[in-house]
Motif scaffolding. Sequence first.
Motif, PDB file in Angstrom:
ATOM      1  N   TRP A  32      75.338   1.057  28.696  1.00  0.00           N
ATOM      2  CA  TRP A  32      75.816   0.879  30.069  1.00  0.00           C
ATOM      3  C   TRP A  32      74.872   1.432  31.128  1.00  0.00           C
ATOM      4  O   TRP A  32      74.917   0.986  32.281  1.00  0.00           O
ATOM      5  N   PRO A  34      71.577   1.035  31.841  1.00  0.00           N
ATOM      6  CA  PRO A  34      70.759   0.065  32.583  1.00  0.00           C
ATOM      7  C   PRO A  34      71.596  -0.902  33.439  1.00  0.00           C
ATOM      8  O   PRO A  34      71.089  -1.470  34.398  1.00  0.00           O
ATOM      9  N   LYS A  35      72.852  -1.061  33.107  1.00  0.00           N
ATOM     10  CA  LYS A  35      73.720  -1.966  33.863  1.00  0.00           C
ATOM     11  C   LYS A  35      74.301  -1.295  35.108  1.00  0.00           C
ATOM     12  O   LYS A  35      74.899  -1.949  35.939  1.00  0.00           O
ATOM     13  N   ASP A  37      76.868   0.481  35.644  1.00  0.00           N
ATOM     14  CA  ASP A  37      78.314   0.353  35.811  1.00  0.00           C
ATOM     15  C   ASP A  37      78.880   1.769  35.961  1.00  0.00           C
ATOM     16  O   ASP A  37      79.174   2.452  34.980  1.00  0.00           O
TER      17      ASP A  37
END
Length: 129
Positions: A32, A34-35, A37
Motif C-alpha cells: 500500500w 506506493p499507492k 492510500d
Amino acid sequence: VAASQFDFSKVYELNNQYDSAFYFANQSLAFWKPKADTLRLLSLTLTIKNLYLKTNNPSAAEKTQKNTKRLIGNKTFPNEVMLDYYYLSSKTYEKLKRQQDSNSYYKLYKSKIHAIESKEGYSLKSEYD
C-alpha cells in the motif's frame, strides 16, 4: 492480495503468533505504501504498533507513533480509526512511563467516545481496548 495479508496478520495476532502477524502486516504495508492510500497505511501502522505493544517493545511502538501522527496530519478519518489512534497512543506512552502523554491521549480517547455517543446515539470504542 494485500487485503488478505492484512487479514492474515489479524488472524495470526489473535493466535498469538506475532512473528507471522508482523510478517503479513509488513507485506501489506509494502503493497500500500506506493499507492499512498492513507487510510490503509494508517490502519496497518496502528496494527503494527499494537503488535509492538503486545510483544513488549514500546520503543518501537513509539517510532510508529511518529508515522501515525504524520499520516493523520490535519486530515479527517473515520471515528474507529481515531479511537484506535488515541487508545494505542495512550498505551504506548503508558508503557514508556510517560504518564502525562498517556493521560493526554486517553482524554482524547474518552472525549471522542463521548462525542460519538452524544452525536450519533451509539457507543463505540477502539478495537484494541
